[in-house]
Design a protein around this motif. Structure first.
Motif, PDB file in Angstrom:
ATOM      1  N   ASP A 174       1.056  -1.152  -0.099  1.00  0.00           N
ATOM      2  CA  ASP A 174      -0.030  -0.029  -0.248  1.00  0.00           C
ATOM      3  C   ASP A 174       0.870   1.467   0.040  1.00  0.00           C
ATOM      4  N   VAL A 191       2.011   1.954  -3.641  1.00  0.00           N
ATOM      5  CA  VAL A 191       0.909   2.155  -4.421  1.00  0.00           C
ATOM      6  C   VAL A 191       0.548   3.693  -4.089  1.00  0.00           C
ATOM      7  N   GLU A 192       0.187   3.966  -2.788  1.00  0.00           N
ATOM      8  CA  GLU A 192      -0.358   5.435  -2.591  1.00  0.00           C
ATOM      9  C   GLU A 192       0.656   6.316  -2.953  1.00  0.00           C
ATOM     10  N   LYS A 237       0.630   6.977  -6.676  1.00  0.00           N
ATOM     11  CA  LYS A 237      -0.671   7.753  -7.013  1.00  0.00           C
ATOM     12  C   LYS A 237      -0.374   9.400  -6.818  1.00  0.00           C
ATOM     13  N   GLN A 238       0.362   9.564  -5.996  1.00  0.00           N
ATOM     14  CA  GLN A 238       0.668  11.018  -5.487  1.00  0.00           C
ATOM     15  C   GLN A 238       1.541  11.623  -6.771  1.00  0.00           C
ATOM     16  N   VAL A 290       0.293   8.558 -10.797  1.00  0.00           N
ATOM     17  CA  VAL A 290       0.088   7.295 -11.539  1.00  0.00           C
ATOM     18  C   VAL A 290      -1.371   6.817 -11.297  1.00  0.00           C
ATOM     19  N   GLU A 291      -2.261   6.196 -12.288  1.00  0.00           N
ATOM     20  CA  GLU A 291      -3.438   5.826 -12.048  1.00  0.00           C
ATOM     21  C   GLU A 291      -3.338   4.231 -11.789  1.00  0.00           C
ATOM     22  N   VAL A 292      -4.323   3.596 -10.976  1.00  0.00           N
ATOM     23  CA  VAL A 292      -4.193   2.278 -10.500  1.00  0.00           C
ATOM     24  C   VAL A 292      -5.580   1.778 -10.704  1.00  0.00           C
ATOM     25  N   PHE A 352      -1.271  -0.076 -13.709  1.00  0.00           N
ATOM     26  CA  PHE A 352      -0.446   1.273 -13.498  1.00  0.00           C
ATOM     27  C   PHE A 352      -0.486   2.052 -14.595  1.00  0.00           C
ATOM     28  N   ALA A 377       0.181   6.460 -16.189  1.00  0.00           N
ATOM     29  CA  ALA A 377       0.462   7.650 -15.760  1.00  0.00           C
ATOM     30  C   ALA A 377       0.011   8.585 -17.250  1.00  0.00           C
TER      31      ALA A 377
END
Ligand code: UD1
Length: 420
Positions: free
Chosen positions: A126, A129-130, A133-134, A137-139, A148, A150
């Protein structure tokens, strides 16, 4: 399935010199980092371990060209053609997660099978991944996979990790290296392997500052070249061989070590009654001929605390030291599986959740035991060296993941150990 075993006839004092191998936990992120390079990367001091072979297979399936000559590995990622690691390879090596940041940095997208648990209890991703994302990157999750992407590219971000995770710090560094803008990683892991990764990336043209401290700043650059780099010495292998010296009341000279990285470990051996000297920049001498005693309490922490990876071999040593040793494991759950196997050799260990209490016994006796995980397996070999009679250690594929021909190293300093 690996049916090989290590058979140890205990009771021999170790004496001699072992040149310590390169660090597994440095090599794997370095190999991942080569994916970002436009030219050939050359890594020296690469240990022959099966986790490295798994990493080569990953690079191979991504379309990178790997070549090994003795301990020198070259990787050419110029023709990298794939952004997906097959599930079987993911399962083979849990730490393949470190390829995620590098593949994203190189390709801008990546398809990832959701990793399962492992022998150390659940190992979530996690934080990785988090953080990604910041960085834009879209998951998207779908049946057993995570996609994943971007769409607007990977962007620098200010990331505060909830815990100084080694893998998450490495992944963010890798993704940030060629991202647009500046990434700040707060509460970053400070392990020596992070510093090694930053040094290699900087040689390749990256701009990373602060590695080894709690805040790492990565200024994105358009691309990386290849570079030459020497993998740092493995501090956990050094610690393991120190345990082997101590448990046999022997005397070892460990060369090619990185003394500074062992600062959380060396004082403990002195506390147990060993003489430990460092000299010539890379040498550690340990003599355990005097009477030894239990070290009291050992609490695992992030670097520069006592490393969780050295907990198992040290526990093997404390099983025969007069007195009580209390272990407190703060990094992973389920990291005491070796305790039951040590019990089969006569050790007295009581485990309750994160605490293990070891009451030293005068002697251990040989039996058939099974490696439960990499460091747990090394602990059983350590204990076997001190057992009366024969110890047979099974499931040694775990040990081979991280120790280069452990039986050859130990035999060269007087142990009676064979692989069968
Ligand atoms: C690395 C090392 C491993 C060592 C560990 C701690 C490699 C290949 N492995 O593992 O040998 O024991 O550091 O020094 O370098 N966590 C989460 N969410 C995440 C990530 C981690 O909850 O997204 C938790 C883990 O479950 C664990 C703790 O954080 O409890 C530390 O894990 P981490 O530092 O990430 O270890 P690894 O990088 O997996």
């Amino acid at each position: 399935m690996n049916h090989q075993k290590l058979i140890i006839e205990g009771g021999r004092r170790l004496q001699g010199e072992i040149a310590v191998q390169g660090a597994k936990n440095s090599l794997l992120p370095l190999l991942a980092a080569t994916v970002l390079c436009d030219g050939v990367a050359t890594l020296h001091n690469c240990p022959r371990i099966t986790d490295a072979d798994a990493a080569f297979r990953i690079l191979d399936c991504l379309g990178c060209k790997c070549c090994r000559e003795c301990s020198v590995v070259t990787v050419d990622a110029a023709k990298m053609a794939n952004n997906q690691v097959p599930e079987a390879l993911m399962q083979e090596m849990r730490s393949s997660i470190v390829f995620l940041g590098a593949i994203l940095g190189r390709c801008g997208s990546c398809r990832w099978s959701t990793p399962g648990g492992c022998e150390l209890g659940p190992r979530p991703i996690d934080y990785h991944v988090e953080s990604l994302k910041q960085m834009g990157v879209e998951v998207v999750q779908e049946a057993g996979y995570m996609n994943f992407t971007a769409p607007k590219g990977i962007r620098g971000a200010k990331i505060a990790l909830p815990f100084p995770s080694v893998g998450a710090t490495e992944n963010v560094m890798l993704a940030a290296t060629t991202a647009e803008g500046v990434t700040e990683i707060h509460n970053a892991a400070r392990e020596p392997e992070i510093t090694d990764l930053a040094e290699f990336l900087n040689k390749c043209g990256a701009r990373i500052a602060g590695a080894g401290g709690s805040t790492v700043v990565v200024e994105g650059v358009p691309k990386l070249s290849g570079a030459e780099h020497t993998v740092i010495s493995d501090r956990i292998v050094t610690a393991t061989y120190m345990c082997c010296a101590a448990i046999t009341r022997g005397e070892l000279l460990l060369s090619r070590t990185k003394q500074d990285d062992l600062s959380p470990i060396l004082p403990l051996f002195r506390k147990m009654g060993c003489s430990v000297y460092t000299y010539d920049k890379d040498k550690i001498y340990i003599n355990a001929r005097k009477a030894l005693r239990a070290p009291g309490k050992i609490v695992t922490h992030v670097h520069p605390g006592f490393p969780t990876d050295a907990q198992a071999p040290l526990m093997a040593l404390t099983t025969v030291l007069p007195g009580t040793t209390i272990f407190e494991e703060n990094i992973f759950e389920s990291r005491y599986k070796h305790a039951a196997e040590l019990g089969r050799l006569g050790a007295k260990i009581n485990v309750r959740e994160r605490i293990a209490v070891v009451e030293g016994v005068p002697r251990l006796s040989g039996a058939k035991v099974s490696s439960t995980d990499l460091r747990g397996g090394a602990a059983l070999v350590t204990a076997g060296l001190a057992c009366e009679g024969i110890t047979t250690v099974g499931e040694i594929q775990h040990i081979d993941r991280g120790y280069e021909a452990i039986e050859d190293a130990l035999r060269s300093v007087g142990a009676k150990i064979i692989r069968k």
